[in-house]
Write a protein that holds these residues in place. Structure first.
Motif, PDB file in Angstrom:
ATOM      1  N   ASN A  87       6.128  -8.198   5.426  1.00  0.00           N
ATOM      2  CA  ASN A  87       5.820  -6.766   4.978  1.00  0.00           C
ATOM      3  C   ASN A  87       6.122  -5.913   6.015  1.00  0.00           C
ATOM      4  OD1 ASN A  87       4.453  -4.873   3.037  1.00  0.00           O
ATOM      5  ND2 ASN A  87       2.607  -4.995   4.757  1.00  0.00           N
ATOM      6  N   ARG A  88       7.222  -4.962   5.624  1.00  0.00           N
ATOM      7  CA  ARG A  88       7.665  -3.920   6.565  1.00  0.00           C
ATOM      8  C   ARG A  88       7.620  -2.486   6.209  1.00  0.00           C
ATOM      9  NH1 ARG A  88      10.941  -6.748   9.985  1.00  0.00           N
ATOM     10  NH2 ARG A  88      11.699  -8.846   9.266  1.00  0.00           N
ATOM     11  N   ASP A  89       7.684  -1.385   7.050  1.00  0.00           N
ATOM     12  CA  ASP A  89       7.541  -0.285   6.819  1.00  0.00           C
ATOM     13  C   ASP A  89       8.917   0.375   6.587  1.00  0.00           C
ATOM     14  OD1 ASP A  89       8.732   0.300   9.232  1.00  0.00           O
ATOM     15  OD2 ASP A  89       7.121   0.831  10.109  1.00  0.00           O
ATOM     16  N   ASN A  90       9.237   1.513   6.365  1.00  0.00           N
ATOM     17  CA  ASN A  90      10.635   2.153   5.865  1.00  0.00           C
ATOM     18  C   ASN A  90      11.543   2.071   7.043  1.00  0.00           C
ATOM     19  OD1 ASN A  90       9.543   2.788   3.445  1.00  0.00           O
ATOM     20  ND2 ASN A  90       9.064   4.743   4.034  1.00  0.00           N
ATOM     21  N   GLN A  91      10.998   1.825   8.121  1.00  0.00           N
ATOM     22  CA  GLN A  91      12.079   1.430   9.309  1.00  0.00           C
ATOM     23  C   GLN A  91      12.244   0.152   9.477  1.00  0.00           C
ATOM     24  OE1 GLN A  91       9.550   4.111   9.885  1.00  0.00           O
ATOM     25  NE2 GLN A  91      11.069   5.318   9.165  1.00  0.00           N
ATOM     26  N   GLY A  92      11.737  -0.759   8.837  1.00  0.00           N
ATOM     27  CA  GLY A  92      11.936  -2.100   9.003  1.00  0.00           C
ATOM     28  C   GLY A  92      11.116  -2.922  10.041  1.00  0.00           C
ATOM     29  N   ASN A  93      10.132  -2.070  10.488  1.00  0.00           N
ATOM     30  CA  ASN A  93       8.912  -2.943  11.443  1.00  0.00           C
ATOM     31  C   ASN A  93       7.920  -3.576  10.379  1.00  0.00           C
ATOM     32  OD1 ASN A  93       9.874  -1.199  13.532  1.00  0.00           O
ATOM     33  ND2 ASN A  93       9.026   0.429  12.595  1.00  0.00           N
ATOM     34  N   PRO A  94       7.619  -4.673  11.057  1.00  0.00           N
ATOM     35  CA  PRO A  94       6.722  -5.565  10.457  1.00  0.00           C
ATOM     36  C   PRO A  94       5.078  -4.921  10.406  1.00  0.00           C
ATOM     37  CG  PRO A  94       7.848  -7.032  11.805  1.00  0.00           C
ATOM     38  CD  PRO A  94       8.360  -5.433  12.307  1.00  0.00           C
ATOM     39  N   ILE A  95       4.300  -4.755   9.501  1.00  0.00           N
ATOM     40  CA  ILE A  95       3.198  -4.202   9.310  1.00  0.00           C
ATOM     41  C   ILE A  95       2.006  -5.000   8.627  1.00  0.00           C
ATOM     42  CG2 ILE A  95       3.824  -1.857   9.524  1.00  0.00           C
ATOM     43  CD1 ILE A  95       3.299  -1.626   6.543  1.00  0.00           C
ATOM     44  N   TRP A  96       0.919  -5.019   9.144  1.00  0.00           N
ATOM     45  CA  TRP A  96      -0.054  -5.868   8.734  1.00  0.00           C
ATOM     46  C   TRP A  96      -0.200  -5.548   6.981  1.00  0.00           C
ATOM     47  CZ3 TRP A  96      -2.666 -10.064  11.318  1.00  0.00           C
ATOM     48  CH2 TRP A  96      -2.380 -10.110  12.416  1.00  0.00           C
ATOM     49  N   ARG A  97      -0.692  -6.397   6.467  1.00  0.00           N
ATOM     50  CA  ARG A  97      -1.170  -6.035   4.905  1.00  0.00           C
ATOM     51  C   ARG A  97      -2.688  -5.776   4.933  1.00  0.00           C
ATOM     52  NH1 ARG A  97       2.860  -8.741   1.550  1.00  0.00           N
ATOM     53  NH2 ARG A  97       4.249 -10.039   2.950  1.00  0.00           N
ATOM     54  N   VAL A  98      -3.007  -4.720   4.258  1.00  0.00           N
ATOM     55  CA  VAL A  98      -4.265  -4.069   4.086  1.00  0.00           C
ATOM     56  C   VAL A  98      -4.760  -3.952   2.679  1.00  0.00           C
ATOM     57  CG1 VAL A  98      -5.897  -2.417   4.976  1.00  0.00           C
ATOM     58  CG2 VAL A  98      -4.135  -3.055   6.209  1.00  0.00           C
ATOM     59  N   ARG A  99      -6.092  -4.603   2.541  1.00  0.00           N
ATOM     60  CA  ARG A  99      -6.620  -4.276   1.208  1.00  0.00           C
ATOM     61  C   ARG A  99      -8.136  -4.060   1.162  1.00  0.00           C
ATOM     62  NH1 ARG A  99      -6.193 -10.492  -1.250  1.00  0.00           N
ATOM     63  NH2 ARG A  99      -8.072 -11.395  -0.305  1.00  0.00           N
ATOM     64  N   GLY A 100      -8.834  -3.724   0.131  1.00  0.00           N
ATOM     65  CA  GLY A 100     -10.021  -3.354  -0.113  1.00  0.00           C
ATOM     66  C   GLY A 100     -10.954  -4.701  -0.056  1.00  0.00           C
ATOM     67  N   ASP A 101     -12.083  -4.709   0.685  1.00  0.00           N
ATOM     68  CA  ASP A 101     -12.732  -6.017   0.648  1.00  0.00           C
ATOM     69  C   ASP A 101     -13.966  -5.895  -0.427  1.00  0.00           C
ATOM     70  OD1 ASP A 101     -14.594  -8.156   1.162  1.00  0.00           O
ATOM     71  OD2 ASP A 101     -15.264  -7.565   3.192  1.00  0.00           O
TER      72      ASP A 101
END
Length: 774
Positions: A31-45
């Motif tokens: 999972n990456r942002d628009n600049q290609g940096n990896p980002i953690w996935r977030v969802r509602g609990d």
């Protein structure tokens, strides 16, 4: 199967549960942002009882800010005109400890101040209180909750004898009538509002009243929108009460058995007939009567409010006047009913529990109360009298203290006063005078970092484990799911280490945040916010838990020491009172009303005051009798408009996080000023034309948004844009510091301004310049 870490959204006080997983998962693309940096996935609990799996855009994108513009190392400089240089933690700690020690012995502990944040975890708050109020002996700890929730705190204490919202989110789906005043919940508390809006849409008999000078998305959903003039809230509330009295919709039995000071209140509301109230508020008599009729015909009324009520020179009076309507009609202590303040920040509630304002001590105790001080001194192992009996400096007092050289050390953590404080030019000048400012934050730069001598890198959301409490008193464990970047540390660890270097080793011998919370929870025993049955282990095993939640079941006794101010007139109604008989077909009297010796609410209840006994000496809730005083700075010939400020859906506070998230910046690319078409036409202002806004204190400029959504004579600007994010668009350059005399909360919601159109040619050049910068 993916392993998610359960945590809590670190933005508003709704307290939405989140689940977070690493950027890289087996069998899935990173999972990456628009600049290609990896980002953690977030969802509602979906298992979190408050949010039930829902999440707004801020919560959904929170992980995108984790690695942007972080402060990685301690930095120091000798003066504000020098560049920062990197130092080790040892050097930074020694410098801070030495400076604090010098000021303690030259100016005294009252010259040491700390300004904290509702985004602290409870453990951070607690260690800061032990350090400042216990070890150093100064109550000069205040938080940006002073700008947010202190009027609600004072109102609850004065009416009920203790802080603590009595309702829960389940009430959003059980009420007959939702009365929202001074809150744009659809944008500011979206997930709580979504629960209410869905329920309202499905149940046509359920009414929603929204009181706001703006036709916000919240008002769009209402059955009745009352666009009152700013500063006339008490007029409106007293006017509704007048009609309820006239129409005999009053719960006589509840008033006689469970309240005090009603005669004084009845005398006040006598002076608010419909024709007077409609004229003052700028609404029709018909709409006023409709609001009163909705309230009178409902068995379960839920009132909701936020900054539009709290941020006022009459903030406490407004809160108590809302509560009065509930007491008058017996609308409290039962499902779907009660006065419910919507907390602004993720852990402002936890801060109040931990004593995180200048007049508080842990466990809903008060600095002025000698018994409370003695209890905390004994628990902390301090000499009797070590805790000062005087409330400390509030946030604004710290600014004026810098002006008169009374402050020798100012420690700011997790907040951005160079944008958020009122009378901003005065605030900045005062910050320039500070002899020694420590600034502790996760991000760099911020507007406040320009005024710091020491920068301390703090771990933030997801990088430390701790507890937060949301608006409905739900306590959630926020577990770390990644290491802090480089040398960043949790806030409580930073405070504790400075404490140890000042000689308080045994006071701060904590191995982890679970031990910190365990100590704090003991201080809540037998208090209204009893959390002795809550621990990190319990929260991890059982999930989010609402207080009161004592270690073992017992009944809370009436505590006479909860009071912040002397007992008001407690003369009670007698059977021969002139109070009218309620309309029994519409009001449901409380059955088996308690006797004076009844206990207070039982532990593990979703709601407070279910047995209608309160934390006052006589167990009765108190009516507050208030006449409307209006705005501290009303409009006049030279400054004919009332400026009000607020949030937009995507941004949070001063954009320290959200300003670094691309999706949100695209949603809200620039600040603006809302102006009614009638006012715009008179001044020759068209859509997107720049307007200079001036007050007695400063000026700013914004592109115009000409809209019927704002009442004539009133203008609105969002408060998120500081100098890092826009040129000369700071809302608080205009606002004043006049505050409520009880809560000491500034009136950030209203000030008098004048509008000066800027030529269209200049406006075009401004747009071109901003386009190039973006």
């Amino acid at each position: 199967m993916t392993e998610f870490t359960k945590t809590l959204c670190p933005y508003c006080g709704v307290g939405c549960g989140l689940e977070v997983s690493p950027p890289a998962e087996l069998g899935k693309a990173t999972n990456r942002d628009n600049q290609g940096n990896p980002i953690w996935r977030v969802r509602g609990d979906k298992a979190h009882p408050s949010s039930q799996g829902m999440v707004c855009v801020k919560g959904a994108t929170i992980a995108e800010s984790l690695d942007k513009n972080r402060l990685h190392y301690p930095m120091v400089r000798d003066s504000l005109d020098r560049e920062f240089r990197r130092v080790s933690w040892d050097e930074a700690f020694d410098l801070i400890a030495k400076r604090i020690q010098t000021v303690r012995f030259t100016q005294g502990p009252e010259a040491i101040c700390m300004y904290g944040s509702g985004q602290f975890q409870t453990e951070d708050y607690y260690i800061a209180q032990k350090f400042m109020k216990g070890c150093l002996g100064t109550n000069n700890f205040d938080a940006n909750s002073r700008l947010c929730m202190s009027s609600a705190v004072a109102g609850y204490i004065q009416s009920f004898g203790s802080d603590g919202p009595p309702c829960c989110y389940e009430d959003l789906e059980l009420t007959d009538c939702a009365f929202l005043i001074g809150t744009n919940a659809a944008e500011c508390h979206p997930i709580a509002f979504n629960r209410l809006a869905k329920y309202h849409k499905k149940n046509r008999k359920v009414k929603m009243i929204v009181v706001d000078p703006r036709r916000t998305p919240t008002a769009e959903a209402a059955d009745l929108h009352l666009a009152i003039r700013p500063g006339t809230d008490i007029d409106l509330l007293n006017g509704i009460a007048h009609l309820l009295m006239r129409w005999n919709y009053v719960d006589t039995m509840f008033i006689e058995d469970c309240t005090s000071n009603f005669p004084a209140y009845a005398e006040v509301i006598r002076h608010y007939p419909p024709e007077v109230v409609a004229r003052e508020c700028g609404i029709s008599i018909e709409d006023l009567e409709t609001a009163a009729r909705y309230w009178s015909q409902s068995k379960r009324v839920l009132s909701l409010w936020s900054m539009g009520i709290n941020q006022s020179s009459e903030g406490t009076a407004k809160v108590r006047t809302i509560i009065n309507l509930h007491l008058m009609t017996g609308q409290i202590g039962k499902p779907g009913a009660g006065p419910f303040s919507l907390t602004g920040q993720p852990n402002a509630m936890g801060g109040r529990e931990a004593g995180g304002l200048a007049h508080l001590l842990p466990g809903y105790r008060l600095v002025k109360n000698p018994q409370h001080r003695a209890e905390v001194e004994e628990f902390w192992g301090l000499q009797p009298g070590k805790i000062s009996p005087h409330p400390g400096l509030t946030a604004w007092d710290m600014i004026t203290g810098l002006e008169n050289n009374a402050v020798g050390v100012l420690w700011i953590a997790a907040t951005n006063p160079a944008v958020s404080m009122p009378d901003l030019e005065r605030t900045k000048k005062a910050l320039l005078r500070s002899p020694f400012t420590i600034y502790q934050d996760a991000y760099y730069p911020t507007e406040t970092s320009a005024y710091a001598h020491v920068l301390l890198p703090a771990a933030q959301w997801g990088e430390k484990t701790g507890v937060m409490t949301n608006s409905e008193r739900m306590v959630t464990l926020c577990q770390a799911f990644r290491q802090p970047p480089r040398e960043a540390k949790p806030d409580w660890e930073i405070f504790a280490e400075v404490g140890r270097r000042l000689g308080f080793s045994k006071e701060f011998a904590f191995a982890n945040s679970a031990e910190v919370y365990a100590e704090f929870a003991k201080l809540t025993k037998n208090r209204p916010c009893d959390m002795t049955g809550i621990s990190h282990a319990q929260l991890q095993a059982q999930g989010p838990t609402q207080w009161p939640h004592p270690e073992k079941s017992y009944e809370l006794g009436v505590k006479s020491d909860e009071l912040e101010s002397p007992t008001p007139n407690s003369s009670l109604l007698t059977p021969n009172s002139s109070l009218p008989t309620p309309n029994s077909s519409l009001l449901t009297p409380h059955s088996s009303l308690p006797t004076p010796n009844s206990s207070l609410p039982t532990p593990h209840s979703k709601r407070l005051y279910t047995n209608l006994r309160f934390h006052t000496p006589d167990g009765r809730a108190r009516f507050g009798a208030y006449y409307s005083k209006g705005l501290a700075e009303p409009p006049n010939h030279d400054y004919p408009f009332v400026l009000t400020t607020g949030r937009v859906y995507g941004h949070w506070h001063t954009q320290t996080r959200t300003g670094r998230i691309e999706k949100i910046c695209k949603m809200h690319p620039e600040p603006f000023i809302e102006i009614h078409p009638r006012d715009a036409s008179r001044l020759g202002i068209v859509d997107n034309q720049y307007v200079e806004v001036r007050s007695l204190r400063g000026q700013a400029k914004f592109p115009a948004k000409v809209t019927k959504a704002i009442a004539p004579g009133t203008v609105f600007v969002p408060m998120h844009w500081g100098s890092l994010w826009a040129d000369n668009a700071e809302a608080n350059a205009l606002t004043h510091p006049e505050s409520c005399p009880d809560s000491l909360q500034p009136e950030l919601k209203a000030c008098a301004v004048q509008l000066i159109p800027i030529s269209l040619e200049t406006t075009v050049k401004n747009h071109q310049l901003q386009s190039l910068q973006r």
